[in-house]
Design a protein around this motif. Sequence first.
Motif, PDB file in Angstrom:
ATOM      1  N   GLN A  17      -4.716   3.168   7.121  1.00  0.00           N
ATOM      2  CA  GLN A  17      -5.006   2.173   5.871  1.00  0.00           C
ATOM      3  C   GLN A  17      -4.083   2.741   4.648  1.00  0.00           C
ATOM      4  OE1 GLN A  17      -7.387   2.983   7.854  1.00  0.00           O
ATOM      5  NE2 GLN A  17      -7.812   1.013   8.973  1.00  0.00           N
ATOM      6  N   GLU A  18      -4.185   4.031   4.418  1.00  0.00           N
ATOM      7  CA  GLU A  18      -3.838   4.668   3.215  1.00  0.00           C
ATOM      8  C   GLU A  18      -2.246   4.642   3.380  1.00  0.00           C
ATOM      9  OE1 GLU A  18      -6.369   8.283   1.372  1.00  0.00           O
ATOM     10  OE2 GLU A  18      -6.199   8.237   3.751  1.00  0.00           O
ATOM     11  N   LEU A  19      -1.850   4.918   4.643  1.00  0.00           N
ATOM     12  CA  LEU A  19      -0.450   4.981   4.874  1.00  0.00           C
ATOM     13  C   LEU A  19       0.009   3.816   4.531  1.00  0.00           C
ATOM     14  CD1 LEU A  19      -0.287   7.524   8.019  1.00  0.00           C
ATOM     15  CD2 LEU A  19       0.905   7.756   5.703  1.00  0.00           C
ATOM     16  N   ASP A  20      -0.614   2.601   4.960  1.00  0.00           N
ATOM     17  CA  ASP A  20       0.246   1.335   5.110  1.00  0.00           C
ATOM     18  C   ASP A  20       0.098   0.884   3.579  1.00  0.00           C
ATOM     19  OD1 ASP A  20       0.131   0.623   7.422  1.00  0.00           O
ATOM     20  OD2 ASP A  20      -1.875  -0.248   7.801  1.00  0.00           O
ATOM     21  N   ALA A  21      -0.914   1.359   2.646  1.00  0.00           N
ATOM     22  CA  ALA A  21      -0.755   1.034   1.382  1.00  0.00           C
ATOM     23  C   ALA A  21       0.270   1.536   0.396  1.00  0.00           C
ATOM     24  CB  ALA A  21      -2.298   1.360   0.607  1.00  0.00           C
ATOM     25  N   LEU A  22       0.390   3.010   0.921  1.00  0.00           N
ATOM     26  CA  LEU A  22       1.731   3.633   0.405  1.00  0.00           C
ATOM     27  C   LEU A  22       2.975   3.009   0.758  1.00  0.00           C
ATOM     28  CD1 LEU A  22       2.626   6.371  -1.015  1.00  0.00           C
ATOM     29  CD2 LEU A  22       2.433   7.706   1.228  1.00  0.00           C
ATOM     30  N   LEU A  23       2.981   2.684   2.079  1.00  0.00           N
ATOM     31  CA  LEU A  23       4.321   2.203   2.205  1.00  0.00           C
ATOM     32  C   LEU A  23       4.596   0.690   1.533  1.00  0.00           C
ATOM     33  CD1 LEU A  23       4.245   2.899   6.182  1.00  0.00           C
ATOM     34  CD2 LEU A  23       6.033   3.565   4.558  1.00  0.00           C
ATOM     35  N   GLU A  24       3.599   0.120   1.552  1.00  0.00           N
ATOM     36  CA  GLU A  24       3.729  -1.250   0.690  1.00  0.00           C
ATOM     37  C   GLU A  24       4.273  -1.100  -0.733  1.00  0.00           C
ATOM     38  OE1 GLU A  24       1.039  -5.110  -0.395  1.00  0.00           O
ATOM     39  OE2 GLU A  24       0.298  -3.891   1.291  1.00  0.00           O
ATOM     40  N   LYS A  25       3.720  -0.150  -1.343  1.00  0.00           N
ATOM     41  CA  LYS A  25       3.991   0.105  -2.768  1.00  0.00           C
ATOM     42  C   LYS A  25       5.517   0.741  -2.621  1.00  0.00           C
ATOM     43  CE  LYS A  25       2.361   0.612  -6.401  1.00  0.00           C
ATOM     44  NZ  LYS A  25       2.568  -0.312  -7.625  1.00  0.00           N
ATOM     45  N   SER A  26       5.920   1.458  -1.882  1.00  0.00           N
ATOM     46  CA  SER A  26       7.147   1.945  -1.745  1.00  0.00           C
ATOM     47  C   SER A  26       8.276   1.161  -1.326  1.00  0.00           C
ATOM     48  CB  SER A  26       7.151   3.391  -0.742  1.00  0.00           C
ATOM     49  OG  SER A  26       6.316   4.273  -1.143  1.00  0.00           O
ATOM     50  N   ARG A  27       7.979   0.366  -0.420  1.00  0.00           N
ATOM     51  CA  ARG A  27       8.817  -0.938   0.013  1.00  0.00           C
ATOM     52  C   ARG A  27       9.186  -1.834  -1.017  1.00  0.00           C
ATOM     53  NH1 ARG A  27       6.520  -0.801   6.120  1.00  0.00           N
ATOM     54  NH2 ARG A  27       7.985   0.425   6.875  1.00  0.00           N
ATOM     55  N   HIS A  28       8.144  -2.151  -1.944  1.00  0.00           N
ATOM     56  CA  HIS A  28       8.206  -2.904  -3.128  1.00  0.00           C
ATOM     57  C   HIS A  28       9.206  -2.292  -4.014  1.00  0.00           C
ATOM     58  CE1 HIS A  28       6.894  -5.800  -5.947  1.00  0.00           C
ATOM     59  NE2 HIS A  28       6.895  -4.736  -6.895  1.00  0.00           N
ATOM     60  N   ASN A  29       8.602  -1.158  -4.406  1.00  0.00           N
ATOM     61  CA  ASN A  29       9.566  -0.436  -5.595  1.00  0.00           C
ATOM     62  C   ASN A  29      11.018  -0.282  -5.041  1.00  0.00           C
ATOM     63  OD1 ASN A  29       7.321  -0.487  -6.933  1.00  0.00           O
ATOM     64  ND2 ASN A  29       7.074   1.796  -6.824  1.00  0.00           N
ATOM     65  N   ASN A  30      11.210   0.180  -3.884  1.00  0.00           N
ATOM     66  CA  ASN A  30      12.534   0.753  -3.394  1.00  0.00           C
ATOM     67  C   ASN A  30      13.352  -0.598  -3.124  1.00  0.00           C
ATOM     68  OD1 ASN A  30      11.432   3.087  -3.277  1.00  0.00           O
ATOM     69  ND2 ASN A  30      11.331   3.444  -1.213  1.00  0.00           N
ATOM     70  N   THR A  31      12.899  -1.528  -2.679  1.00  0.00           N
ATOM     71  CA  THR A  31      13.626  -2.881  -2.858  1.00  0.00           C
ATOM     72  C   THR A  31      14.214  -3.314  -4.276  1.00  0.00           C
ATOM     73  OG1 THR A  31      12.403  -3.597  -0.815  1.00  0.00           O
ATOM     74  CG2 THR A  31      13.527  -5.414  -2.139  1.00  0.00           C
ATOM     75  N   ARG A  32      13.044  -3.150  -5.283  1.00  0.00           N
ATOM     76  CA  ARG A  32      13.338  -3.404  -6.426  1.00  0.00           C
ATOM     77  C   ARG A  32      14.672  -2.848  -7.412  1.00  0.00           C
ATOM     78  NH1 ARG A  32       8.920  -1.469 -10.172  1.00  0.00           N
ATOM     79  NH2 ARG A  32      10.076   0.407  -9.528  1.00  0.00           N
ATOM     80  N   ASP A  33      14.370  -1.111  -6.670  1.00  0.00           N
ATOM     81  CA  ASP A  33      15.432  -0.325  -7.260  1.00  0.00           C
ATOM     82  C   ASP A  33      16.537   0.020  -6.576  1.00  0.00           C
ATOM     83  OD1 ASP A  33      13.444   0.032  -9.029  1.00  0.00           O
ATOM     84  OD2 ASP A  33      12.694   1.796  -8.191  1.00  0.00           O
ATOM     85  N   GLY A  34      16.921  -0.620  -5.417  1.00  0.00           N
ATOM     86  CA  GLY A  34      17.985  -0.515  -4.534  1.00  0.00           C
ATOM     87  C   GLY A  34      18.083   0.607  -3.776  1.00  0.00           C
ATOM     88  N   ILE A  35      16.911   1.229  -3.278  1.00  0.00           N
ATOM     89  CA  ILE A  35      16.777   2.328  -2.519  1.00  0.00           C
ATOM     90  C   ILE A  35      16.357   2.239  -0.992  1.00  0.00           C
ATOM     91  CG2 ILE A  35      15.118   4.629  -2.481  1.00  0.00           C
ATOM     92  CD1 ILE A  35      15.112   4.520  -5.416  1.00  0.00           C
ATOM     93  N   SER A  36      17.006   2.720  -0.375  1.00  0.00           N
ATOM     94  CA  SER A  36      16.515   2.864   1.162  1.00  0.00           C
ATOM     95  C   SER A  36      16.407   4.221   1.722  1.00  0.00           C
ATOM     96  CB  SER A  36      17.873   2.269   1.950  1.00  0.00           C
ATOM     97  OG  SER A  36      19.165   2.732   1.823  1.00  0.00           O
ATOM     98  N   GLY A  37      15.575   4.141   2.942  1.00  0.00           N
ATOM     99  CA  GLY A  37      15.245   5.555   3.277  1.00  0.00           C
ATOM    100  C   GLY A  37      14.461   5.633   4.313  1.00  0.00           C
ATOM    101  N   MET A  38      13.649   6.607   4.516  1.00  0.00           N
ATOM    102  CA  MET A  38      12.898   6.828   5.844  1.00  0.00           C
ATOM    103  C   MET A  38      11.601   7.847   5.253  1.00  0.00           C
ATOM    104  SD  MET A  38      13.433   7.377   9.752  1.00  0.00           S
ATOM    105  CE  MET A  38      12.227   7.741  11.000  1.00  0.00           C
ATOM    106  N   LEU A  39      10.394   7.391   5.768  1.00  0.00           N
ATOM    107  CA  LEU A  39       9.199   8.327   5.461  1.00  0.00           C
ATOM    108  C   LEU A  39       8.685   8.815   6.958  1.00  0.00           C
ATOM    109  CD1 LEU A  39       7.288   9.838   3.750  1.00  0.00           C
ATOM    110  CD2 LEU A  39       5.934   7.605   3.901  1.00  0.00           C
TER     111      LEU A  39
END
Length: 136
Positions: A17-39
């Motif tokens: 659940q914590e990883l899901d929350a971290l990913l959801e936030k990261s994906r939201h921000n990264n889409t906004r900021d034009g960032i791609s990648g992998m964790l």
Amino acid sequence: MLSLVYVSAATHPYSPQELDALLEKSRHNNTRDGISGMLIYRDGDFLQVLEGPEEAVRTAFARIAKDARHQRIMMLDESRIEQRAFGEWSMGFRRLNAADCPEGFVDFFNRNTDLAALVRQDGEAGQYLDSFRKLA
Ligand SMILES: Cc1cc2nc3c(=O)[nH]c(=O)nc-3n(C[C@H](O)[C@H](O)[C@H](O)COP(=O)(O)O)c2cc1C
């Protein structure tokens, strides 16, 4: 564009659940900021690739580096790139068990005690990332 690769140690074991929350936030921000990648998360260790416009990547990394949920952040690679390697992912994710790992991966993390040496071994981080792209 800029590509950064770092490893870090989680300050506590992460629940799904914590990883899901971290990913959801990261994906939201990264889409906004034009960032791609992998964790990648494995037994308390993170490995992350961030790629995109230089300023956006540096700003995101500065934010991530201050995050108290991980520590011992060690930069493995910083490269200028012409093309994205993870363009289709705002933040691809794998939770790995030792059994799922590409050959050599366990050693890669076990050498945590001397990550500085790893950084000097040109190209090694890139080689492991290639094996992750194949797993995804
Ligand atoms: C291992 C790890 C990886 C992270 N990756 C990202 C990321 O790719 N993008 C991002 O915006 N935040 C990432 N974060 C979260 C940031 O540290 C920070 O909490 C978040 O960017 C704050 O966003 P906000 O200002 O919108 O609340 C990561 C955190 C950790 C611990």
